[in-house]
Design a protein around this motif. Structure first.
Motif, PDB file in Angstrom:
ATOM      1  N   GLU A  83       0.311  -4.706 -29.404  1.00  0.00           N
ATOM      2  CA  GLU A  83      -0.914  -5.362 -28.709  1.00  0.00           C
ATOM      3  C   GLU A  83      -1.414  -4.206 -27.668  1.00  0.00           C
ATOM      4  OE1 GLU A  83       0.444 -10.082 -28.318  1.00  0.00           O
ATOM      5  OE2 GLU A  83       1.237  -8.817 -27.046  1.00  0.00           O
ATOM      6  N   LYS A 141     -10.838  -7.824 -29.885  1.00  0.00           N
ATOM      7  CA  LYS A 141     -11.527  -8.302 -29.807  1.00  0.00           C
ATOM      8  C   LYS A 141     -12.280  -8.540 -28.497  1.00  0.00           C
ATOM      9  CE  LYS A 141     -14.432 -12.759 -30.059  1.00  0.00           C
ATOM     10  NZ  LYS A 141     -14.372 -14.490 -30.753  1.00  0.00           N
ATOM     11  N   GLY A 180      -8.362 -17.372 -23.834  1.00  0.00           N
ATOM     12  CA  GLY A 180      -8.229 -16.858 -25.348  1.00  0.00           C
ATOM     13  C   GLY A 180      -9.683 -14.964 -24.882  1.00  0.00           C
ATOM     14  N   PRO A 181      -9.470 -14.562 -25.837  1.00  0.00           N
ATOM     15  CA  PRO A 181     -10.584 -13.208 -25.065  1.00  0.00           C
ATOM     16  C   PRO A 181     -11.549 -13.472 -24.893  1.00  0.00           C
ATOM     17  CG  PRO A 181      -9.441 -13.561 -27.613  1.00  0.00           C
ATOM     18  CD  PRO A 181      -9.405 -14.628 -26.784  1.00  0.00           C
ATOM     19  N   ASP A 209      -6.773 -10.130 -31.599  1.00  0.00           N
ATOM     20  CA  ASP A 209      -7.319 -10.812 -30.052  1.00  0.00           C
ATOM     21  C   ASP A 209      -7.192  -9.641 -29.184  1.00  0.00           C
ATOM     22  OD1 ASP A 209      -7.176 -13.421 -30.743  1.00  0.00           O
ATOM     23  OD2 ASP A 209      -5.388 -13.875 -28.948  1.00  0.00           O
ATOM     24  N   ILE A 266      -4.659 -12.434 -24.832  1.00  0.00           N
ATOM     25  CA  ILE A 266      -4.488 -11.882 -25.973  1.00  0.00           C
ATOM     26  C   ILE A 266      -3.361 -12.574 -25.879  1.00  0.00           C
ATOM     27  CG2 ILE A 266      -6.134 -10.193 -26.040  1.00  0.00           C
ATOM     28  CD1 ILE A 266      -4.098  -8.207 -25.729  1.00  0.00           C
TER      29      ILE A 266
END
Length: 484
Positions: free
Chosen positions: A281, A244, A230-231, A241, A236
């Motif tokens: 994103e 972060k 994950g992040p 995400d 992401i």
């Protein structure tokens, strides 16, 4: 432990004590960084990357980056490259004091009380900048297996060797655009603290990308090992995400952000050029990064990924293999930099023909994508896209960075432009042009020299004979200035 000192000529020297003095080594200086602060308390980081870099500093008998003394040094250059004007000047004297350039004068007069260094048979220029490196790894036929056997400490120890090679090749500054465990931050901090020699590092830490994309460190793993990064691992899958992930990079002490909006060559996924981040994103990454004072570099091979990255506001496109005319037009309009990394494409294309060097899927992508970057770089230059020098060091062996100059010239760029790409242009990309990129009064005293005329023969850039960083000499007469 290693005790750095500066001799009367401003040369860096190291003396070696009989033992490592426990946890007291470098703790005060290293705790300015994030990864190694646990060393003071005996935490896990102190037992991995911190201890590895301390051990490595004892192995690398080389000049340390320490504060330059108040003495004055005069470099007598046969010729001087004026990267701002794009001209080769005649004999010049560069006067250095306190790690900065005090003055640049024509001729070869030595100021009263100054120590002179004779470079009259050489061509001087600003310290070189490689805008695309990966100092914590290096290509090998076993690299895809090594990742399951090596610890972070193994990569950290080797990174000290790669850093020294890079510095001695004339590259006094690098932008490190991706590692696996933020270990480049530890390397940066150790160099800055004078523990070991290396270039000035601006690092992105881990790259940011999507699940299964070029930034996903578990591509090709079996299911029970792959997990769901994950992040915190740079992966992401939403604008939330993205925000972060950038903030985590700030927390970890990184200097910039690297994103992977397209597929890549050396991961074990299928595509080398498909779009892998949405425009939303990318915009979330860029807006958050710019809030924190970060620039954003975008690895992008495919035309659609390049388009999204440029519209999304990134500061540079890396590789850009399938960049089309519309992409180039957008880059000119947005002022987006291009970092071609021709040497990386050339190397992977050649290595793809070596049986077993890469996994089959990687070899196929390398053979298809690698040979195209040179032509793209030539078209981008003709389209007036801003170009900064970068090589993707680690994709090829460290220390060979200067071959990129030859390939840029083959792509149609004038030799002087390639030198500007590796100095003033790269400094502007890094947003450190107030201190780097030209030889001028007030700038940091990063100076390199070569034994010939690089305008007439660009290959002399592979034979750097003199290296000064922060006013300290690391190479003289083509030999490293090391401790006896």
């Amino acid at each position: 432990m290693l005790n750095p000192r500066i001799d009367e000529n401003g040369f860096a020297r190291l003396t070696r004590a009989r033992r490592v003095a426990g946890r007291s080594i470098g703790v005060t200086a290293w705790c300015a960084g994030t990864l190694l602060c646990a060393a003071a308390a005996g935490g896990a980081a102190g037992d991995t990357a911190a201890s590895a870099l301390v051990s490595a500093s004892a192995l690398v008998s080389a000049p340390a980056l320490v504060s330059a003394p108040a003495l004055v040094t005069a470099l007598h250059c046969g010729h001087l490259i004026d990267t701002a004007a794009g001209k080769v000047l005649g004999a010049a004297t560069i006067v250095i004091e306190g790690g900065r350039i005090r003055d640049v004068e024509s001729g070869t007069e030595t100021p009263s009380g100054a120590k002179a260094i004779d470079l009259q048979d050489q061509t001087c220029m600003p310290g070189l900048i490689d805008s695309h490196t990966h100092l914590t790894g290096e290509t090998s036929a076993s690299q895809y297996v090594d990742q399951f056997h090596w610890n972070i400490a193994d990569y950290a120890v080797r990174s000290t060797v790669y850093a020294r090679r890079t510095l001695l090749a004339g590259f006094t500054t690098v932008r490190n655009v991706g590692d696996e465990a933020n270990d480049s931050v530890a390397l940066r901090n150790a160099i800055n603290a004078g523990i070991l020699p290396g270039p000035r590092i601006y690092t992105a830490g881990q790259a940011i990308g999507s699940t299964g994309g070029h930034a996903d460190p578990t591509d090709g793993y079996r299911a029970d090992l792959a997990g769901d990064p994950g992040p915190a691992n740079g992966i992401i899958n939403s604008p939330e995400d993205a925000v972060k992930a950038v903030r985590l990079h700030y927390k970890l002490g990184d200097d910039l952000i690297k994103i992977m909006p397209s597929g890549g060559v050396l991961d074990e996924s299928t595509s080398g050029d498909n779009a892998q981040l949405t425009l939303e994103e990318i915009r979330a990454v860029v807006s958050t990064a710019h809030d924190y004072g970060f620039t954003v570099a975008a690895h992008a091979h495919g035309a659609e990924a390049i388009r999204r990255a440029v519209i999304g506001g990134v500061d540079s496109i890396e590789h850009g293999t399938f960049m089309d005319a519309e992409d180039m037009k957008l880059m000119v309009e947005h002022g987006t930099w291009y970092v071609p990394t021709i040497i990386a494409g050339d190397f992977v294309a050649r290595q793809s023909k070596v049986p077993g060097y890469y996994p089959a899927q990687v070899a196929a992508k390398a053979a298809a994508i690698g040979p195209l970057i040179m032509a793209t770089a030539g078209r981008a230059y003709k389209a007036h896209v801003k170009i900064a020098f970068g090589t993707d060091a680690a994709v090829y062996p460290h220390g060979q960075n200067a071959h990129e100059f030859e390939l840029m010239v083959q792509a149609g760029m004038p030799p002087m432009y390639t030198l500007q790409a590796a100095t003033i242009n790269a400094a502007q990309l890094l947003k450190h042009d107030k201190d780097l990129g030209t030889v001028a009064a007030g700038k940091i005293a990063d100076v390199v020299a070569v034994p010939g005329d690089p305008i007439a023969d660009i290959s002399v850039m592979k034979r750097v004979s003199f290296v000064m960083k922060d006013g300290i000499v690391y190479k003289l007469n083509s030999a490293a200035v090391d401790a006896p």
